[in-house]
Design a protein around this motif. Structure first.
Motif, PDB file in Angstrom:
ATOM      1  N   ARG A  60       0.866  -1.170   0.000  1.00 31.78           N
ATOM      2  CA  ARG A  60       0.000   0.000   0.000  1.00 31.78           C
ATOM      3  C   ARG A  60       0.905   1.222   0.000  1.00 31.78           C
ATOM      4  NH1 ARG A  60      -5.370   1.283  -0.904  1.00 31.78           N
ATOM      5  NH2 ARG A  60      -6.125   2.803   0.602  1.00 31.78           N
ATOM      6  N   THR A  61       0.901   1.995  -1.029  1.00 29.28           N
ATOM      7  CA  THR A  61       1.810   3.133  -1.210  1.00 29.28           C
ATOM      8  C   THR A  61       3.257   2.687  -1.020  1.00 29.28           C
ATOM      9  OG1 THR A  61       1.496   3.897   1.075  1.00 29.28           O
ATOM     10  CG2 THR A  61       0.078   4.837  -0.615  1.00 29.28           C
ATOM     11  N   ASP A  62       3.801   2.817   0.171  1.00 30.00           N
ATOM     12  CA  ASP A  62       5.228   2.575   0.345  1.00 30.00           C
ATOM     13  C   ASP A  62       5.569   1.471   1.340  1.00 30.00           C
ATOM     14  OD1 ASP A  62       5.546   5.622   2.325  1.00 30.00           O
ATOM     15  OD2 ASP A  62       4.405   3.786   2.639  1.00 30.00           O
ATOM     16  N   LYS A  63       4.568   0.741   1.855  1.00 24.47           N
ATOM     17  CA  LYS A  63       4.893  -0.212   2.902  1.00 24.47           C
ATOM     18  C   LYS A  63       4.127  -1.514   2.699  1.00 24.47           C
ATOM     19  CE  LYS A  63       2.852   2.755   5.493  1.00 24.47           C
ATOM     20  NZ  LYS A  63       2.102   3.652   6.312  1.00 24.47           N
ATOM     21  N   LEU A  64       4.663  -2.567   3.310  1.00 25.54           N
ATOM     22  CA  LEU A  64       3.950  -3.842   3.344  1.00 25.54           C
ATOM     23  C   LEU A  64       3.040  -3.866   4.577  1.00 25.54           C
ATOM     24  CD1 LEU A  64       6.762  -6.420   2.496  1.00 25.54           C
ATOM     25  CD2 LEU A  64       4.746  -5.943   1.114  1.00 25.54           C
ATOM     26  N   ILE A  65       1.819  -4.292   4.370  1.00 32.17           N
ATOM     27  CA  ILE A  65       0.890  -4.515   5.474  1.00 32.17           C
ATOM     28  C   ILE A  65       0.629  -6.007   5.518  1.00 32.17           C
ATOM     29  CG2 ILE A  65      -1.399  -4.015   6.417  1.00 32.17           C
ATOM     30  CD1 ILE A  65      -1.252  -1.381   4.738  1.00 32.17           C
ATOM     31  N   PHE A  66       0.997  -6.615   6.654  1.00 33.12           N
ATOM     32  CA  PHE A  66       0.977  -8.064   6.765  1.00 33.12           C
ATOM     33  C   PHE A  66      -0.338  -8.580   7.324  1.00 33.12           C
ATOM     34  CE2 PHE A  66       5.271  -9.617   5.916  1.00 33.12           C
ATOM     35  CZ  PHE A  66       5.990  -8.437   5.878  1.00 33.12           C
ATOM     36  N   LEU A 116       7.674   0.214  10.470  1.00 32.22           N
ATOM     37  CA  LEU A 116       8.210   1.281  11.307  1.00 32.22           C
ATOM     38  C   LEU A 116       8.550   2.526  10.488  1.00 32.22           C
ATOM     39  CD1 LEU A 116      10.586  -0.735  13.679  1.00 32.22           C
ATOM     40  CD2 LEU A 116       8.259   0.034  14.125  1.00 32.22           C
ATOM     41  N   ILE A 117       9.436   2.360   9.497  1.00 33.75           N
ATOM     42  CA  ILE A 117       9.930   3.515   8.750  1.00 33.75           C
ATOM     43  C   ILE A 117      10.464   3.056   7.404  1.00 33.75           C
ATOM     44  CG2 ILE A 117      12.253   3.342   9.748  1.00 33.75           C
ATOM     45  CD1 ILE A 117      12.330   6.454   9.768  1.00 33.75           C
ATOM     46  N   TYR A 118      10.487   3.975   6.457  1.00 32.92           N
ATOM     47  CA  TYR A 118      10.905   3.685   5.085  1.00 32.92           C
ATOM     48  C   TYR A 118      11.865   4.771   4.617  1.00 32.92           C
ATOM     49  CZ  TYR A 118       9.943   4.810   0.113  1.00 32.92           C
ATOM     50  OH  TYR A 118      10.028   5.183  -1.202  1.00 32.92           O
ATOM     51  N   PHE A 119      12.910   4.357   3.918  1.00 29.92           N
ATOM     52  CA  PHE A 119      13.873   5.285   3.317  1.00 29.92           C
ATOM     53  C   PHE A 119      13.869   5.117   1.807  1.00 29.92           C
ATOM     54  CE2 PHE A 119      16.251   7.054   6.837  1.00 29.92           C
ATOM     55  CZ  PHE A 119      16.034   6.155   7.863  1.00 29.92           C
ATOM     56  N   GLN A 120      13.905   6.239   1.124  1.00 30.88           N
ATOM     57  CA  GLN A 120      14.208   6.248  -0.306  1.00 30.88           C
ATOM     58  C   GLN A 120      15.498   7.047  -0.428  1.00 30.88           C
ATOM     59  OE1 GLN A 120      12.782   4.615  -2.941  1.00 30.88           O
ATOM     60  NE2 GLN A 120      14.528   5.432  -4.082  1.00 30.88           N
ATOM     61  N   GLY A 121      16.586   6.379  -0.818  1.00 33.33           N
ATOM     62  CA  GLY A 121      17.871   7.043  -0.694  1.00 33.33           C
ATOM     63  C   GLY A 121      18.163   7.298   0.772  1.00 33.33           C
ATOM     64  N   ASN A 122      18.581   8.508   1.096  1.00 37.64           N
ATOM     65  CA  ASN A 122      18.886   8.847   2.486  1.00 37.64           C
ATOM     66  C   ASN A 122      17.737   9.551   3.201  1.00 37.64           C
ATOM     67  OD1 ASN A 122      21.465   7.810   2.287  1.00 37.64           O
ATOM     68  ND2 ASN A 122      22.351   9.760   1.648  1.00 37.64           N
ATOM     69  N   SER A 123      16.641   9.780   2.500  1.00 42.02           N
ATOM     70  CA  SER A 123      15.530  10.499   3.137  1.00 42.02           C
ATOM     71  C   SER A 123      14.428   9.530   3.541  1.00 42.02           C
ATOM     72  CB  SER A 123      14.987  11.568   2.193  1.00 42.02           C
ATOM     73  OG  SER A 123      14.426  10.972   1.057  1.00 42.02           O
ATOM     74  N   ALA A 124      13.707   9.921   4.570  1.00 39.65           N
ATOM     75  CA  ALA A 124      12.655   9.072   5.138  1.00 39.65           C
ATOM     76  C   ALA A 124      11.303   9.740   4.936  1.00 39.65           C
ATOM     77  CB  ALA A 124      12.917   8.814   6.622  1.00 39.65           C
ATOM     78  N   PRO A 125      10.640   9.492   3.782  1.00 41.03           N
ATOM     79  CA  PRO A 125       9.349  10.137   3.530  1.00 41.03           C
ATOM     80  C   PRO A 125       8.235   9.651   4.449  1.00 41.03           C
ATOM     81  CG  PRO A 125      10.214   9.058   1.537  1.00 41.03           C
ATOM     82  CD  PRO A 125      11.065   8.629   2.679  1.00 41.03           C
ATOM     83  N   ASP A 126       8.404   8.452   5.017  1.00 40.60           N
ATOM     84  CA  ASP A 126       7.328   7.884   5.824  1.00 40.60           C
ATOM     85  C   ASP A 126       7.887   7.341   7.133  1.00 40.60           C
ATOM     86  OD1 ASP A 126       5.096   6.667   6.910  1.00 40.60           O
ATOM     87  OD2 ASP A 126       4.550   5.578   5.098  1.00 40.60           O
ATOM     88  N   LYS A 127       7.630   8.089   8.215  1.00 37.46           N
ATOM     89  CA  LYS A 127       8.055   7.673   9.556  1.00 37.46           C
ATOM     90  C   LYS A 127       6.845   7.307  10.401  1.00 37.46           C
ATOM     91  CE  LYS A 127      11.819  11.064   9.502  1.00 37.46           C
ATOM     92  NZ  LYS A 127      12.483  12.154  10.218  1.00 37.46           N
ATOM     93  N   GLY A 168      13.170  -0.305  -5.599  1.00 34.87           N
ATOM     94  CA  GLY A 168      12.462   0.955  -5.727  1.00 34.87           C
ATOM     95  C   GLY A 168      11.105   0.850  -5.085  1.00 34.87           C
ATOM     96  N   LEU A 169      10.406   1.968  -5.080  1.00 33.67           N
ATOM     97  CA  LEU A 169       9.073   1.995  -4.485  1.00 33.67           C
ATOM     98  C   LEU A 169       8.163   1.007  -5.200  1.00 33.67           C
ATOM     99  CD1 LEU A 169       7.305   3.491  -2.429  1.00 33.67           C
ATOM    100  CD2 LEU A 169       6.718   5.103  -4.251  1.00 33.67           C
ATOM    101  N   LEU A 170       7.417   0.252  -4.449  1.00 32.68           N
ATOM    102  CA  LEU A 170       6.438  -0.723  -4.936  1.00 32.68           C
ATOM    103  C   LEU A 170       7.083  -1.978  -5.527  1.00 32.68           C
ATOM    104  CD1 LEU A 170       3.734   1.547  -6.612  1.00 32.68           C
ATOM    105  CD2 LEU A 170       3.927   0.830  -4.230  1.00 32.68           C
ATOM    106  N   LYS A 171       8.408  -2.067  -5.480  1.00 29.94           N
ATOM    107  CA  LYS A 171       9.075  -3.271  -5.958  1.00 29.94           C
ATOM    108  C   LYS A 171       9.117  -4.337  -4.858  1.00 29.94           C
ATOM    109  CE  LYS A 171      10.121  -1.353  -9.901  1.00 29.94           C
ATOM    110  NZ  LYS A 171       9.419  -1.761 -11.153  1.00 29.94           N
ATOM    111  N   GLU A 172       9.479  -5.546  -5.253  1.00 28.28           N
ATOM    112  CA  GLU A 172       9.517  -6.656  -4.310  1.00 28.28           C
ATOM    113  C   GLU A 172      10.516  -6.370  -3.189  1.00 28.28           C
ATOM    114  OE1 GLU A 172      10.293 -10.366  -6.210  1.00 28.28           O
ATOM    115  OE2 GLU A 172       9.873 -11.553  -4.418  1.00 28.28           O
ATOM    116  N   GLN A 173      10.073  -6.645  -1.943  1.00 33.07           N
ATOM    117  CA  GLN A 173      10.923  -6.414  -0.782  1.00 33.07           C
ATOM    118  C   GLN A 173      11.554  -7.727  -0.335  1.00 33.07           C
ATOM    119  OE1 GLN A 173       9.187  -4.008   2.380  1.00 33.07           O
ATOM    120  NE2 GLN A 173       7.950  -2.868   0.893  1.00 33.07           N
ATOM    121  N   TYR A 174      12.834  -7.635   0.059  1.00 35.96           N
ATOM    122  CA  TYR A 174      13.599  -8.786   0.528  1.00 35.96           C
ATOM    123  C   TYR A 174      14.058  -8.491   1.955  1.00 35.96           C
ATOM    124  CZ  TYR A 174      13.709 -10.068  -4.388  1.00 35.96           C
ATOM    125  OH  TYR A 174      13.344 -10.405  -5.670  1.00 35.96           O
TER     126      TYR A 174
END
Lengths: 107, 113
Positions: A91-97, B46-57, B97-103
């Motif tokens: 959802r936007t920028d995060k995973l919601i589990f 908890l928090i997300y970084f794109q590069g060195n900035s944290a748009p979503d805390k 990148g944003l919306l890409k698969e997370q590992y």
């Protein structure tokens, strides 16, 4: 916020059996991932599946985004399949589990 | 390295102490995420970084929690004045990148006594 529900919460199988795990979500999502958390706690990527069907060996997944659900199929289960299976929606920028399905496979 | 790495794997600390948790993302991944897994709350962002900035805390549970990322690579999650409710497994993930698969990395198990 968006709700992600998984069913069943627990599943006990004998080796060789097949199973279907379900993930329902309450709103539109950008994407969806399935994970297997092994007994050591590592989250292992299974599928990245916004829509359609994908297969990887004994596992396959189908997401119907318009109806807000995804299914994970495990065929010919093995003891090494034991663990917790999570779906997570993007959802936007995060995973919601979701809360997970705990699978135990006995020989 | 081939995957996301985290250190330490286990950390036991006394209530009131500060702790730092480290994450090394997959090489070339621009997005980095911190999550927490606890018995009562499941897996939470908890928090997300794109590069060195944290748009979503938005997921940081209190102002005792902070995170930074330097050089578009390594990230550190800092918890000040730890409390027993901070006990959990802290997981780091990265994506291209944003919306890409997370590992995900193997996690840091934090125990506050």
């Amino acid at each position: 916020g968006i709700q992600v529900e998984q069913s069943p919460p627990d599943l006990i199988l004998q080796e060789g059996a097949n199973s279907t795990l379900r993930c329902n979500f309450s709103d539109s999502v950008n994407n969806l991932q399935w994970f297997h958390q092994n007994p050591w706690g590592q989250l292992i990527n299974l599928f990245y599946i916004p829509s359609g069907t994908k297969q990887n060996g004994r596992l396959s997944a189908t997401t119907v985004a318009t109806e807000r659900y995804s299914l994970l199929y495990i065929s010919s289960s093995q003891t090494t399949d034991s663990g917790v299976y999570f779906c997570a929606v993007v959802r936007t920028d995060k995973l919601i589990f979701g809360t997970g399905t705990r699978l135990q496979v006995f020989p | 390295g081939a995957g996301v790495s985290q250190s330490p794997s286990n950390k036991v600390t006394e209530k009131g102490k500060d702790v730092e948790l480290r994450c090394d993302p997959i090489s070339g991944h621009t997005a980095l995420y911190w999550y927490r897994q606890s018995l009562g709350q499941g897996l939470e962002f908890l928090i997300y970084f794109q590069g060195n900035s944290a748009p979503d805390k938005s997921g940081l549970p209190s102002d005792r929690f902070s995170a930074e990322r330097t050089g578009g690579s390594v990230s550190t999650l800092t918890i000040q004045r730890t409390q027993q409710e901070d006990s959990a497994v802290y997981l780091c993930a990265s994506s291209s990148g944003l919306l890409k698969e997370q590992y995900f990395g193997p996690g840091t198990r934090l125990t506050v006594t």
